[in-house]
Design a protein around this motif. Structure first.
Motif, short mmCIF file in Angstrom:
data_model
loop_
_atom_site.label_atom_id
_atom_site.label_comp_id
_atom_site.label_asym_id
_atom_site.label_seq_id
_atom_site.Cartn_x
_atom_site.Cartn_y
_atom_site.Cartn_z
N ALA A 267 -16.37 -49.17 15.77
CA ALA A 267 -15.73 -47.93 15.30
C ALA A 267 -16.14 -46.73 16.13
O ALA A 267 -15.42 -45.73 16.17
N SER A 268 -17.28 -46.81 16.83
CA SER A 268 -17.76 -45.70 17.65
C SER A 268 -17.59 -45.98 19.14
O SER A 268 -18.24 -45.33 19.97
N ALA A 269 -16.73 -46.93 19.48
CA ALA A 269 -16.56 -47.29 20.89
C ALA A 269 -16.01 -46.15 21.73
O ALA A 269 -16.17 -46.14 22.95
N HIS A 270 -15.35 -45.18 21.12
CA HIS A 270 -14.75 -44.07 21.87
C HIS A 270 -15.78 -43.05 22.32
O HIS A 270 -15.45 -42.17 23.12
N LEU A 271 -17.00 -43.13 21.82
CA LEU A 271 -18.01 -42.14 22.20
C LEU A 271 -18.38 -42.31 23.67
O LEU A 271 -18.39 -43.43 24.20
N PRO A 272 -18.70 -41.22 24.36
CA PRO A 272 -18.99 -41.32 25.81
C PRO A 272 -20.17 -42.22 26.11
O PRO A 272 -20.17 -42.94 27.11
N ASN A 276 -19.94 -47.74 28.56
CA ASN A 276 -20.39 -48.86 29.40
C ASN A 276 -20.57 -50.15 28.60
O ASN A 276 -20.83 -51.21 29.17
N LEU A 277 -20.45 -50.08 27.25
CA LEU A 277 -20.56 -51.29 26.46
C LEU A 277 -19.27 -52.09 26.43
O LEU A 277 -19.27 -53.25 25.99
N ARG A 278 -18.17 -51.47 26.90
CA ARG A 278 -16.87 -52.14 26.99
C ARG A 278 -16.41 -52.69 25.64
O ARG A 278 -15.90 -53.80 25.54
#
Length: 1844
Positions: A267-272, A276-278
């Motif tokens: 859910a927090s994948a959009h954070l800068p 790099n976690l893809r």
């Protein structure tokens, strides 16, 4: 009594039911022994026959009486069995919305699936310090019991929370830890309690997941040890985890989720930082989408991740480590998406450049080639060689999943380890409380290795639980000296032996794992061979050879053997681990640092069925690297479980059993089947069975006597209640085995209490029937007499009515006869007259008709003749006209013919030129003649016009006559114009004029007639207009009245608005005052904490004794917050010393303290500024300046300017006198005339005395000016606040229009701004002038004082020294003037220096000349010097010197000045200041002072000392005295702050000291009530307004300390006095109590009653009165006392179900009436204390009113306005009948109340804030005591003080 005797008609029983487990029924007829069935009627009215078991002949379970249903403790039930327990839980859960219930030592918690407002800080405070049985069941009560026993018994505690998934175990454990963190605090400022609570979101993120049964299910067990120091404050914690379900990482069932942390990351994948976690959506990863339910309703995963990260930060895991953790978790997700394909049947491969494997390798820092190789291959070792064997796709996929689970298990262990490191402190742990949150008993359709381990753990816990319950029962029996008989209870040791003993299931499993070719089938055969015939608890299923059945304590469970060996081995590919070990990723290397070649058993491959939960965190303490093989999962789990049991056995356990009410997560929905299953599994029913096997019902003798007093006769009641109870029981219950007498209690068998309740109910029912019989008889007799009297009265009135009706009928009959006679006569006369009139009318009509007919015939004949005449005439005229027209036509035709002919001739002539010329000549002449004629006409016309104009000009000013003349002139003008007209035209005109004249006359007549008509109409119109005018006037008056009413309403409205605004501002002011006082409390608490830290650091080498201290000490600091800067220089050495002592303190602690103090000071300053702004706004809002005030202000300013001028002139005069004095002194010194006795000497003394008197006059004038300034400011505020509303109301009443009001308001605002600006400018000018004048006056006063001192010194010196001193003084004065001149003008200063030198030379010469004269007068000068000294002594001592001569003159001026200036003061030396403070404050005994001396004596003494320091103008002395006083009061309060008498004494003296500072400040506001003598004693040199604020703050702190003392004293009395003690004996019936009441931490002591509480209140009141406390302050204290009483009583009522009854409501109302009577006796009814009890009064009324119909609901809603909705609903839910004659409140009625109250806007808080303190004010209370009359008693040891 036999049990079968209870089965009588109407007895209620429980029968089994397939759907609801148990169903209630009622006996239709009595049961007789031997009958095979019972006739029962169900609740729906259906009658059935219930057959008994022919073998056992067991009767169905009896139901408990209704008054026992819903009890807090299940052991309080008379009948203890499964249906009674189930029904009681259901009633409490569904009807009363109560989720907690005691079952002996167990707290049963039912998950409500709804957020309830019962976990706030107010609830925690309510349960803190309470006995467990005194309050309703709650998790906080269990936590408090554990905390209290830890402190009392010096023994570690454990809280065991168990239950199945979704039952609420995690939440219960969380609330228990929150309770410990709140009530204990931490031993340091490291916020350990916050860290302990912060571990919850971390463990929930990595260990909790959504299941079909729970959205936040813990998938592991944990045991948290919360450590405490010797003062029982939290110092740290430690966590141990069990049974992590690792299989959930790779597999989830439908409607389930993986661990929360994976979804939080997605859910927090959009954070800068996560780019790099893809990562992407959770639906894109295999490990997070299998359950097809990636979202939990109402949960924001991104926000949850923020919470998790914050918790990591709080626990010291920095950002880099956090990102490393998230990197490993993301790598696991990518590893799950690695797709493995079939290469052939025995091998598999991974496609090249697989993006998920690439991402995994990059994230964990390994090579792609190695990882892809070992994911599809494994290495096999033989004795000599090593082979690499490819893996099929299924095995490769399993190996991939095993690696994922292994990595996650390692990560989980690492996080737990670091959380424990963050929770560990260096402080030595004194004790701990453990909280165990672990799975409950589980059974599914397919049960595997995980369920086996869980149920094995529950068997161990159940054994420990049974032994503990058995032990407690045994201790209770032994304590009461009851004969102990062995109670048979279920011992599950055989089941445990089956699992863990030698050759048990676990041993056989480990042995099979060691076999090279071991399998699940061979292991199952070993189990069958070993245990099938030897153990009755082990069974084999009929239809399976790969399963076994174990009979657990809760139920039989069938386990599938498939997967047991693999899960027990828990292997992972070693080459994959080696690849990870070679990683460049630091965190991954740290995770696998201790990994050996043979991997530890912490992972598994997924099973084929059932739930897979994997094992524990490895036990590092027992893991030995020297062993060749690692332990199996079963062995490790057994060892960990053994350690856990050892820990639990070493502690005192407390049990919380969580129950899941339904499987659908429905709020307050109860499924009986599911509940029974869990009650059986968690051991609650076993507890009931153990209790029921002995004597479950236990009553104290007092409780039994109070409850069953109605069954006793008067002769049975003895003085010894124990003997009374024994005699009564022997009569009531014949079988002595049904009860036992203990030392303090009576023990009953199951069912005996119900039997006694039945006897009691029968006795009460018989009494009620007798009372009803008597009352009904009395009512019937009363009704009969009332009906008889009513019948006699009705008969009398009826007969009278009938007689009146008869008389009336007779009168009407006679009247009717008379009326008929006259009526008939009238009708006959009328009929005759009608006939006569008809005959006459017919004759008249007939005769008239005949006459008209004859007249019409004559008329027709006459008209016919006329018509013939006219017709004949007309015919003749028509013939004549036709003949004439024909003749004329013929003539015209002939004439036309002739004219045509003539025309032709003329046309021919016209064509010739000559003819044309002839015509022209004639025409020209004619034209010229016409032109001349026209000119003449023009001239005549011009003359006439001029004449006309002149006539118009001459006669234009005249009236009607001139107008008629003008008409005549116009007629003449017309005659002139028409001169050619003849007389004929004039005659015609004359005729015309005559006609017009006649027409005019006719018109005149018409006009006159019209005028007459018009006059009449106008008169009529005038009268109408007058009427209309009157109507309009009336309307005008009405409108004026309406306008006045509207203006009055508007005025009232504005006045109300002003009042409301004032009230709002006052409310805001009170709120700000309350916030300010709370900040003072917080500041004081920080000071106390700082002092405690200093003491701890000073005594760090000493070991403090262990003691139970719940709260921080309440001591004041020794340092004052408000001191001048000069104080700090005196304290620098002490502060340096303290810094040396505290240098070893924790730096972070010091910084936090400094930061907190700074923040509090800033907040305090901001609040003070905000308070001042509020007050300024309040004043500006009311500011309205009028012209009178402006004039008065101008007059005052004028007067002040005149006063300043006068003072300046007086100052100049004083300077002139001083100069003259100097000159005279110097001149007399030269001439020798200045000797004593000379005229110059006398002049000098007179001038000195006059100057002193003048100086005192100037001082008084300055004081007057200062008081005038203050009074002007106060008058300005007074005018603004007092006169403005009336003026404004008058102005508003004059304005009638809204526009005018607006315009007036705007103009008034502009005027106010202008006046305010002018006032401020004038005020600034005036302040500057006053300051400059004050400075000049101060200089003059100092100069005068110097001159006086110099003169006095010179007069006491010998002549030589006197001259030298004079010269030295003159040189000093000249030097100062020189310095001033140098600063102003260097050139002038040089010239002045030359003059000074010359003057010095002259003075030296004069000195030499005067030496001789001085020697001659030396003897005489000594005599006069002696006399002057004696006069000074008279001034100071107040008595005449013995050596004074009688004939010497006495100066009366000096004596008057001494009486005026030097009284009401105490002089002391500076070195005696500490002695003064010590004797007057630190060592003073308040009791002796209060009894023997005047109230407030220390305050008066301190103020008199302060006055003397002010008189001496010694600012240092004033400052040190005030500072020492404040610090000493704080010190004595810190030392004896728990003594009410001391705190009250110093509160009274502090307020008196504050009042003295105000009364003698010189401010006119405070000096209004002073006597002239008191006004003379005002302070003259210092403005102590700032210190008044400091002392006011000190008084606030003392007041709050006083309230704490009162609260501490009253708190223990309130519950006993207001609720538990029966002030009205026999009203409240004691109900049976459960085990919790008997095992309370502190034994009950019936020491407090309402009378003792009233005596304590009277003691408080009398003490404050003896100390001279202000009456207004006493009222505020009493109001706060009553608020505490009401709040504590109501809170306990809301938390105690046993107190919510009708009889208790009556008891409370009686107690409140006693409190009101106490207020009335003390004269305090108007202090507002009664209003604070309003919520309690309404709660008591609510307990007593009817609660059935809608009208009752409406009455309750209107009555309970001081109670919140939640409080009303809570009381209705808790309402419990004490007797069978009362009824419970229905759920529908409660819903009706909630519906009616839902529109209320109020706080949702349930409990009242008992810590709330009303903001205190100190109204000014001047003293009438004269300071000069105060005598200091010798008992105070203040002999060093001198009255001056």
């Amino acid at each position: 009594m036999a049990a079968s005797e209870l089965y009588t008609k109407s007895a209620r029983v429980w029968i089994p039911d397939a759907e609801e487990e148990w169903k209630s029924a009622e006996l239709v007829k009595d049961y007789k022994n031997g009958e095979a069935s019972l006739q029962l009627m169900l609740e729906d009215g259906k009658v059935i026959e219930h057959k008994l078991d022919p073998k056992t002949k067991n009767l169905p379970y009896l139901r408990n009486p209704d008054i026992l249903v819903g009890e807090n403790d299940l052991t309080a039930l008379s009948y203890l069995h499964e249906p009674a327990v189930l029904h009681n839980l259901k009633v409490r859960f569904i009807d009363s919305k109560l989720i907690y219930t005691y079952c002996g030592i167990v707290l049963v918690a039912i998950n409500p699936y709804e957020n309830l407002p019962i976990y706030g800080t107010d609830i925690i405070n309510a349960y803190s310090g309470q006995n467990m049985g005194d309050m309703d069941p709650h998790i906080f009560a269990v936590a408090e019991e554990a905390y209290k026993q830890m402190a009392r018994d010096e023994r570690n505690q454990s809280i065991i929370v168990s239950g199945e998934s979704g039952a609420g175990k995690t939440v219960s454990a969380k609330y228990a830890m929150r309770y410990f963190a709140t009530v204990s605090g931490s031993a340091s400022e490291a916020n350990v309690e916050e860290k302990v609570l912060a571990s919850n979101p971390i463990m929930e993120a990595i260990g909790n997941a959504k299941t079909t049964r729970n959205d936040n299910s813990s998938r592991f067990g944990k045991y948290i040890e919360i450590g405490f120091d010797n003062r029982y404050r939290i110092i740290g914690a430690n966590m141990r985890t069990y049974l992590l379900e690792k299989s959930r990482v790779v597999f989830q069932a439908d409607e389930e989720r993986n661990y929360h942390v994976f979804y939080q990351l997605c859910a927090s994948a959009h954070l800068p930082e996560f780019k790099n976690l893809r990562l992407s959506s959770a639906n894109d990863f295999l490990y997070t989408r299998q359950g097809r339910s990636p979202v939990i309703e109402g949960v924001d995963d991104s926000k949850e991740l923020c919470t998790t990260r914050h918790a990591f930060t709080l626990l010291g895991i920095n950002e880099s480590y956090q990102m490393g953790l998230f990197q490993v978790l993301a790598a696991i997700l990518h590893l799950g998406n690695v797709e493995i394909k079939d290469r052939d049947a025995d091998s598999s491969l991974i496609a090249p450049n697989n993006r998920h494997l690439t991402a995994f390798c990059e994230l964990v820092g390994v090579t792609y080639q190695d990882m892809s190789q070992w994911l599809c291959h494994r290495k096999l070792k033989t004795a000599n060689e090593t082979y690499v064997k490819p893996l099929p796709r299924l095995q490769a996929t399993n190996a991939r999943d095993a690696l994922s689970k292994h990595i996650y298990a390692k990560l989980f262990s690492w996080i737990v380890e670091h959380v424990n490191k963050a929770l560990v402190t260096n402080v030595k742990q004194h004790s701990f409380i453990g909280v165990l949150d672990i799975y409950g008993f589980e059974t599914f359709e397919i049960n595997s290795f995980e369920q086996f381990c869980i149920n094995y753990a529950n068997e161990k816990l159940q054994q420990q639980f049974n032994m503990h319950v058995f032990k407690l029962e045994q201790e209770e029996y032994m304590r009461e000296q009851i004969p102990w008989t062995l109670i048979d209870f279920y011992d599950n040791q055989p089941c445990i032996n089956l699992i863990e003993a030698k050759m048990g299931i676990l041993d056989l499993l480990d042995e099979e794992c060691k076999m090279p070719k071991g399998s699940d089938d061979s292991w199952a055969q070993k189990l069958y061979n070993t245990h099938l015939k030897t153990c009755s608890l082990f069974e084999k299923p009929r239809m399976s050879n790969r399963a076994f059945i174990i009979q657990h304590f809760a139920d039989k469970v069938e386990y599938q053997c498939e997967g047991f060996l693999e899960k027990n081995k828990d292997t992972v590919n070693a080459e994959q681990i080696n690849v990870l070990k070679a990683s460049k990723f630091d965190l991954l290397m740290e995770l696998f640092r201790d990994e050996e070649k043979a991997t530890s058993p912490t992972g598994q491959t997924p099973g084929t069925g059932g739930r897979t939960r994997l094992s524990i965190k490895p036990d590092k303490g027992r893991d030995s690297s020297s062993k060749e093989h690692k332990k199996t999962v079963g062995c490790q789990f057994r060892n960990s479980l053994q350690m856990l049991m050892e820990t639990l056995n070493a502690t005192t356990p407390h049990y919380v059993r969580c129950i899941k009410p339904n499987d659908f997560k429905l709020a307050f929905s109860f499924d009986p089947k599911r509940a029974v299953q869990q009650l059986r599994a968690c051991g609650v029913l076993e507890t009931i069975r153990i209790s029921a096997a002995g004597f479950p019902s236990r009553w104290t003798y007092q409780e039994f006597f109070s409850r069953y007093r109605v069954l006793m006769k008067q002769k049975d009641v003895l003085a010894d209640k124990k003997l009374t109870c024994r005699n009564v029981l022997e009569k009531l219950v014949e079988d002595q085995d049904k009860y036992q007498f203990g030392k303090t209690k009576i023990f009953f068998r199951a069912g005996q209490v119900a039997y006694l309740e039945k006897l009691r109910a029968d006795k009460l029912r018989a009494a009620c029937i007798r009372i009803q019989k008597t009352i009904r008889c009395w009512l019937a007799r009363k009704k009969y007499l009332r009906m008889r009297n009513a019948a006699i009265t009705i008969q009398r009135f009826t007969r009278g009515y009938q007689a009146r009706c008869l008389a009336k009928f007779m009168r009407r009959t006679q009247a009717a006869t008379i009326i008929q006679k006259y009526q008939r006569m009238c009708m006959e006369r009328k009929r005759y007259r009608q006939k006569q009139a008809a005959a006459l009318a017919m004759q008249t009509i007939l005769r008239a008709y005949m006459a008209r007919q004859k007249y019409q015939a004559l008329l027709r004949e006459h008209k016919a003749v006329i018509i013939q005449k006219f017709i004949r005439g007309w015919l003749a005229r028509c013939w004549y006209k036709r003949c004439l027209e024909a003749i004329v036509y013929l003539q015209c035709c002939i004439r036309r013919m002739r004219a045509k002919r003539e025309l032709k001739k003329l046309k021919i002539e016209a064509r010739s030129v000559e003819h044309f010329k002839k015509l022209n000549k004639g025409m020209e002449n004619k034209i010229m003649q016409l032109q001349r004629k026209i000119d003449e006409q023009h001239k005549d016309n011009r003359l006439v016009s001029e004449k006309l104009v002149s006539l118009e000009n001459s006669y234009s000013a005249e009236s009607e006559r001139m107008r008629s003349e003008l008409n005549r002139l116009r007629g003449a003008e017309e005659d002139a114009k028409n001169k050619t007209n003849q007389v004929l035209s004039l005659r015609e005109e004359l005729e015309r004029l005559k006609k017009e004249l006649s027409a005019t006359q006719q018109e005149k007549k018409t006009i006159e007639e019209w005028a007459q008509t018009y006059r009449q109409e106008m008169e009529k119109m005038v009268s109408e207009l007058k009427d209309q005018n009157g109507t309009l006037k009336k309307e005008k008056d009405d409108l004026n009245r309406l306008i006045q009413e509207q203006s009055q309403q508007m005025t009232e409205k504005m006045a109300r608005a002003i009042v409301l605004e004032t009230q709002q501002l006052e409310t805001d002011l009170n709120e700000e005052r309350s916030r300010y006082q709370n900040l003072l409390t917080e500041h004081r608490r920080l000071e106390e904490k700082y002092d405690d830290l200093k003491e701890e650091m000073a005594l760090s080498s000493n070991v403090s004794k262990p003691g139970h201290r719940r709260t921080d000490s309440t001591h004041s600091s020794n340092e004052s917050e408000y001191t001048y800067n000069s104080e700090y220089t005196d304290l620098e050495d002490g502060s340096r010393a303290r810094e040396d002592v505290t240098r070893g303190m924790d730096t972070s602690l010091t910084l936090k303290l400094q930061k907190r103090v700074t923040e509090l000071e800033q907040e305090k300053q901001s609040l003070r500024n905000e308070l001042e702004n509020k007050e300024d706004q309040f004043q500006r809002a009311r500011a309205r300046d009028d012209a009178e005030f402006k004039k008065a202000r101008g007059a005052e300013l004028e007067y002040e300017s005149l006063k300043r001028q006068e003072l300046e002139s007086e100052n100049k005069k004083l300077k002139h006198d001083l100069a003259a004095m100097r000159k005279s002194l110097l001149g007399d010194a030269v001439t020798g005339a200045g000797a004593p006795g000379s005229p110059a000497y006398k002049v000098l003394l007179d001038q000195l005395n006059a100057s002193c008197e003048e100086l005192e006059v100037r001082k008084e004038e300055v004081l007057i000016l200062r008081s005038q300034l203050v009074s002007q400011k106060e008058a300005m505020h007074h005018k603004e606040t007092m006169t403005e509303p009336s003026v404004f109301a008058e102005d508003v009443s004059k304005l009638k229009d809204a526009g005018e009001i607006k315009q007036a308001y705007i103009s008034l605002k502009d005027t106010n701004r202008l006046l305010e600006h002018q006032l401020q400018s004038q005020r600034r000018t005036y302040d500057n002038e006053v300051e400059s004048l004050r400075g000049e006056l101060q200089n003059v006063k100092e100069e005068n004082n110097r001159q006086q001192q110099l003169l006095a010194q010179n007069l006491q010196l010998p002549p030589e020294a006197r001259i030298e001193a004079s010269l030295q003084h003159e040189i000093t004065r000249l030097t100062n003037e020189n310095l001033e001149l140098m600063a102003d003008d260097p050139t002038a200063s040089q010239e002045a220096r030359v003059n000074i030198l010359r003057r010095m030379v002259d003075l030296m010469e004069q000195l030499e000349k005067q030496d001789r004269t001085i020697r001659k007068l030396k003897k005489q000068l000594k005599v006069y010097s002696k006399r002057i000294g004696e006069m000074g002594a008279v001034q100071t001592e107040g008595q005449t010197s013995p050596g004074q001569m009688v004939d010497e003159p006495i100066h009366p001026v000096n004596i008057a000045r001494r009486e005026k200036d030097f009284q009401g003061m105490l002089e002391y030396k500076k070195e005696d200041e500490m002695k003064l403070v010590k004797n007057l404050i630190l060592e003073l005994k308040p009791r002796g002072v209060a009894v023997n001396l005047i109230p407030g004596l220390p305050a008066y003494i301190l103020f008199m000392c302060l006055r003397h320091a002010d008189y001496l103008n010694d600012d240092q002395k004033v400052r040190t005295l005030l500072t020492s006083t404040i610090n000493s009061i704080k010190k004595i309060l810190k030392k004896r702050g728990e003594d009410f008498e001391t705190v009250s004494f110093w509160l009274s003296n502090t307020c008196r000291f504050l009042h003295c500072l105000k009364q003698y400040s010189g401010d006119e506001t405070f000096a209004k009530l002073n006597t002239p003598r008191q006004n003379e004693h005002c302070l003259t040199n210092f403005d102590l307004a700032e210190y008044r604020q400091v002392i006011s703050d000190l008084a606030i702190q003392i007041y709050q300390q006083l309230i704490k003392c009162i609260e501490g004293t009253l708190h223990a009395m309130i519950v006993y006095g207001m609720l538990e003690h029966e002030t009205i004996q026999g009203v409240s019936g004691v109900k049976p109590t459960g085990l919790r009441k008997r095992t309370a931490s502190i034994a009950e002591e019936d020491t407090y009653t309402l009378e003792s509480m009233l005596r304590q209140l009277s003691a408080f009141h009398s003490t404050m009165c003896q100390h001279g406390t202000d009456p207004e302050l006493i009222k505020q204290v009493v109001k706060q006392e009553f608020y505490i009483i009401g709040a504590v009583t109501l809170n306990n009522l809301l938390l105690r179900k046993d107190m919510c009854s009708w009889s208790k409501g009556m008891q409370i109302r009686y107690n409140v009436s006693q409190l009101e009577e106490w207020l009335r006796d003390k004269g305090l009814m108007n202090c507002g204390a009664k209003e604070t009890l309003e919520p309690l009064i309404q709660a008591a009324q609510l307990l007593q009113v009817k609660k059935k119909t809608d009208e009752d609901a409406e009455a309750i809603c209107s009555m309970c306005h001081a109670l919140t909705t939640s409080q009303i609903v809570r009381i209705l839910n808790l309402y419990t009948p004490v007797n069978e004659f009362e009824e419970r409140v229905s759920i529908a009625f409660i819903r009706t109340i909630q519906t009616r109250l839902r529109d209320r806007s109020e706080s949702p808080q349930l409990l009242m804030d008992t810590k709330m303190i009303y903001p205190v004010t100190f109204p000014f209370n001047p003293s009438s005591l004269a300071l000069e009359t105060i005598q200091i008693p010798s008992s105070l040891n203040l002999g060093f003080l001198t009255r001056v």
